[in-house]
Design a protein around this motif. Sequence first.
Motif, PDB file in Angstrom:
ATOM      1  N   ASP A 168     -19.751  33.259  10.135  1.00  0.00           N
ATOM      2  CA  ASP A 168     -20.419  34.513  10.801  1.00  0.00           C
ATOM      3  C   ASP A 168     -22.152  34.086  11.709  1.00  0.00           C
ATOM      4  OD1 ASP A 168     -18.508  36.514  10.534  1.00  0.00           O
ATOM      5  OD2 ASP A 168     -19.474  37.107   8.990  1.00  0.00           O
ATOM      6  N   SER A 169     -22.089  33.145  10.064  1.00  0.00           N
ATOM      7  CA  SER A 169     -24.194  32.558  10.618  1.00  0.00           C
ATOM      8  C   SER A 169     -23.494  31.297  11.095  1.00  0.00           C
ATOM      9  CB  SER A 169     -24.508  31.954   9.865  1.00  0.00           C
ATOM     10  OG  SER A 169     -25.602  31.675   9.419  1.00  0.00           O
ATOM     11  N   PRO A 170     -24.210  31.485  13.022  1.00  0.00           N
ATOM     12  CA  PRO A 170     -24.785  30.001  13.420  1.00  0.00           C
ATOM     13  C   PRO A 170     -24.962  28.613  12.790  1.00  0.00           C
ATOM     14  CG  PRO A 170     -25.956  31.226  15.193  1.00  0.00           C
ATOM     15  CD  PRO A 170     -25.238  32.028  13.408  1.00  0.00           C
ATOM     16  N   PHE A 171     -26.428  29.583  11.488  1.00  0.00           N
ATOM     17  CA  PHE A 171     -26.541  28.211  10.467  1.00  0.00           C
ATOM     18  C   PHE A 171     -26.043  27.864   9.899  1.00  0.00           C
ATOM     19  CE2 PHE A 171     -30.226  31.409  11.596  1.00  0.00           C
ATOM     20  CZ  PHE A 171     -30.507  30.452  12.552  1.00  0.00           C
ATOM     21  N   ALA A 172     -24.984  28.494   9.333  1.00  0.00           N
ATOM     22  CA  ALA A 172     -23.835  27.989   8.507  1.00  0.00           C
ATOM     23  C   ALA A 172     -22.783  27.132   9.128  1.00  0.00           C
ATOM     24  CB  ALA A 172     -23.126  29.323   7.793  1.00  0.00           C
ATOM     25  N   ARG A 173     -22.458  26.727  10.274  1.00  0.00           N
ATOM     26  CA  ARG A 173     -21.687  26.277  11.653  1.00  0.00           C
ATOM     27  C   ARG A 173     -22.254  25.351  11.337  1.00  0.00           C
ATOM     28  NH1 ARG A 173     -18.077  29.136  15.857  1.00  0.00           N
ATOM     29  NH2 ARG A 173     -17.293  31.034  14.582  1.00  0.00           N
TER      30      ARG A 173
ATOM     31  N   SER B 288     -24.147  18.068   7.337  1.00  0.00           N
ATOM     32  CA  SER B 288     -23.327  17.650   6.502  1.00  0.00           C
ATOM     33  C   SER B 288     -22.242  16.650   6.625  1.00  0.00           C
ATOM     34  CB  SER B 288     -23.475  18.406   5.219  1.00  0.00           C
ATOM     35  OG  SER B 288     -23.980  19.584   5.146  1.00  0.00           O
ATOM     36  N   VAL B 289     -21.025  17.486   7.285  1.00  0.00           N
ATOM     37  CA  VAL B 289     -20.707  16.329   7.024  1.00  0.00           C
ATOM     38  C   VAL B 289     -20.942  14.962   8.376  1.00  0.00           C
ATOM     39  CG1 VAL B 289     -18.297  15.987   8.627  1.00  0.00           C
ATOM     40  CG2 VAL B 289     -18.878  17.435   7.805  1.00  0.00           C
ATOM     41  N   THR B 290     -21.506  15.104   9.131  1.00  0.00           N
ATOM     42  CA  THR B 290     -21.970  14.027  10.284  1.00  0.00           C
ATOM     43  C   THR B 290     -22.969  13.437   9.133  1.00  0.00           C
ATOM     44  OG1 THR B 290     -21.885  14.895  11.931  1.00  0.00           O
ATOM     45  CG2 THR B 290     -23.306  13.226  11.743  1.00  0.00           C
ATOM     46  N   LEU B 291     -23.390  13.636   8.145  1.00  0.00           N
ATOM     47  CA  LEU B 291     -24.985  12.479   7.010  1.00  0.00           C
ATOM     48  C   LEU B 291     -23.655  11.718   6.613  1.00  0.00           C
ATOM     49  CD1 LEU B 291     -27.430  15.022   6.490  1.00  0.00           C
ATOM     50  CD2 LEU B 291     -27.683  12.770   8.049  1.00  0.00           C
ATOM     51  N   THR B 292     -22.752  12.250   5.962  1.00  0.00           N
ATOM     52  CA  THR B 292     -21.782  11.761   4.885  1.00  0.00           C
ATOM     53  C   THR B 292     -21.210  10.483   6.148  1.00  0.00           C
ATOM     54  OG1 THR B 292     -20.845  13.971   4.036  1.00  0.00           O
ATOM     55  CG2 THR B 292     -19.904  11.880   3.400  1.00  0.00           C
ATOM     56  N   PRO B 293     -21.621   9.229   5.130  1.00  0.00           N
ATOM     57  CA  PRO B 293     -20.723   8.462   5.905  1.00  0.00           C
ATOM     58  C   PRO B 293     -19.683   8.025   5.433  1.00  0.00           C
ATOM     59  CG  PRO B 293     -22.811   7.800   3.566  1.00  0.00           C
ATOM     60  CD  PRO B 293     -22.292   9.492   3.677  1.00  0.00           C
ATOM     61  N   GLY B 294     -19.302   7.448   7.200  1.00  0.00           N
ATOM     62  CA  GLY B 294     -17.499   7.794   7.121  1.00  0.00           C
ATOM     63  C   GLY B 294     -17.495   8.420   8.038  1.00  0.00           C
TER      64      GLY B 294
ATOM     65  N   GLY C  72     -11.594  14.395   1.160  1.00  0.00           N
ATOM     66  CA  GLY C  72     -12.219  15.335   0.807  1.00  0.00           C
ATOM     67  C   GLY C  72     -12.555  15.863   1.617  1.00  0.00           C
ATOM     68  N   LEU C  73     -12.407  15.987   2.990  1.00  0.00           N
ATOM     69  CA  LEU C  73     -12.188  17.160   4.272  1.00  0.00           C
ATOM     70  C   LEU C  73     -11.387  18.251   3.536  1.00  0.00           C
ATOM     71  CD1 LEU C  73     -13.722  15.068   7.732  1.00  0.00           C
ATOM     72  CD2 LEU C  73     -15.163  16.549   5.940  1.00  0.00           C
ATOM     73  N   LEU C  74     -10.135  17.724   3.796  1.00  0.00           N
ATOM     74  CA  LEU C  74      -9.491  18.700   3.715  1.00  0.00           C
ATOM     75  C   LEU C  74      -9.363  19.784   2.568  1.00  0.00           C
ATOM     76  CD1 LEU C  74      -6.621  16.720   5.365  1.00  0.00           C
ATOM     77  CD2 LEU C  74      -7.826  18.660   6.654  1.00  0.00           C
ATOM     78  N   ASP C  75      -9.797  19.285   1.089  1.00  0.00           N
ATOM     79  CA  ASP C  75      -9.955  19.816   0.522  1.00  0.00           C
ATOM     80  C   ASP C  75     -10.587  21.056   0.210  1.00  0.00           C
ATOM     81  OD1 ASP C  75     -12.411  18.843  -0.303  1.00  0.00           O
ATOM     82  OD2 ASP C  75     -11.895  18.050  -2.074  1.00  0.00           O
ATOM     83  N   GLY C  76     -11.534  21.228   0.836  1.00  0.00           N
ATOM     84  CA  GLY C  76     -12.522  22.819   1.293  1.00  0.00           C
ATOM     85  C   GLY C  76     -13.481  22.804   0.351  1.00  0.00           C
ATOM     86  N   SER C  77     -13.986  21.276  -0.630  1.00  0.00           N
ATOM     87  CA  SER C  77     -14.761  21.830  -1.346  1.00  0.00           C
ATOM     88  C   SER C  77     -16.148  22.058  -0.669  1.00  0.00           C
ATOM     89  CB  SER C  77     -15.114  20.721  -2.018  1.00  0.00           C
ATOM     90  OG  SER C  77     -15.264  19.499  -1.502  1.00  0.00           O
ATOM     91  N   MET C  78     -17.046  21.290   0.500  1.00  0.00           N
ATOM     92  CA  MET C  78     -18.008  21.010   1.362  1.00  0.00           C
ATOM     93  C   MET C  78     -17.887  22.566   1.489  1.00  0.00           C
ATOM     94  SD  MET C  78     -19.884  18.433   3.832  1.00  0.00           S
ATOM     95  CE  MET C  78     -19.352  17.068   2.929  1.00  0.00           C
ATOM     96  N   GLN C  79     -17.100  23.244   2.454  1.00  0.00           N
ATOM     97  CA  GLN C  79     -16.632  24.452   3.247  1.00  0.00           C
ATOM     98  C   GLN C  79     -17.247  25.382   2.759  1.00  0.00           C
ATOM     99  OE1 GLN C  79     -15.062  21.604   2.922  1.00  0.00           O
ATOM    100  NE2 GLN C  79     -14.463  22.008   5.808  1.00  0.00           N
ATOM    101  N   LYS C  80     -16.993  25.281   1.657  1.00  0.00           N
ATOM    102  CA  LYS C  80     -17.152  27.177   0.283  1.00  0.00           C
ATOM    103  C   LYS C  80     -18.402  26.703  -0.427  1.00  0.00           C
ATOM    104  CE  LYS C  80     -12.305  27.049  -1.275  1.00  0.00           C
ATOM    105  NZ  LYS C  80     -11.028  25.942  -2.298  1.00  0.00           N
ATOM    106  N   LYS C  81     -19.570  25.580  -0.064  1.00  0.00           N
ATOM    107  CA  LYS C  81     -20.731  24.984  -0.860  1.00  0.00           C
ATOM    108  C   LYS C  81     -21.203  26.179  -0.155  1.00  0.00           C
ATOM    109  CE  LYS C  81     -20.048  21.397  -3.448  1.00  0.00           C
ATOM    110  NZ  LYS C  81     -20.107  19.859  -3.957  1.00  0.00           N
ATOM    111  N   VAL C  82     -21.104  25.713   1.661  1.00  0.00           N
ATOM    112  CA  VAL C  82     -21.610  25.856   2.412  1.00  0.00           C
ATOM    113  C   VAL C  82     -21.513  27.763   2.624  1.00  0.00           C
ATOM    114  CG1 VAL C  82     -21.956  26.354   5.050  1.00  0.00           C
ATOM    115  CG2 VAL C  82     -21.994  24.358   3.790  1.00  0.00           C
ATOM    116  N   ALA C  83     -20.203  28.221   2.967  1.00  0.00           N
ATOM    117  CA  ALA C  83     -19.916  29.520   2.440  1.00  0.00           C
ATOM    118  C   ALA C  83     -20.669  30.309   1.397  1.00  0.00           C
ATOM    119  CB  ALA C  83     -18.647  29.441   2.525  1.00  0.00           C
TER     120      ALA C  83
END
Length: 100
Positions: free
Chosen positions: A9-14, A20-26, A50-61
């Motif tokens: 819901d938050s544009p800041f979370a998006r 965070s994804v872009t700062l991850t090398p590769g 790593g992107l499809l396991d959802g761990s980073m997305q869940k941490k931001v949530a």
Amino acid sequence: VVWFKADYDSPFARALLANSVTLTPGTITIDITDEGYYSVHALTQHLREGLLDGSMQKKVAWAYKEKIDFRPLSEEEIAGIDVIEHEITPRTYRGRRKKK
């Protein structure tokens, strides 16, 4: 290119997830739609998984106290996404004019 949905819901979370994804090398975030669909370029299969396991997305949530609908997108869903094509116009640089 990896596609997934993380509908914050938050544009800041998006923005935090995209950065965070872009700062991850590769990896680099290509686009985010208004519906929360992300497209990300990943250089290796390991980064893709790593992107499809959802761990980073869940941490931001968790950081924004949100519950999200995270899931990788199927080929049919990807084909149905409206992608906005941006027209890039070349600009010429005009330096400062020196006063005579």
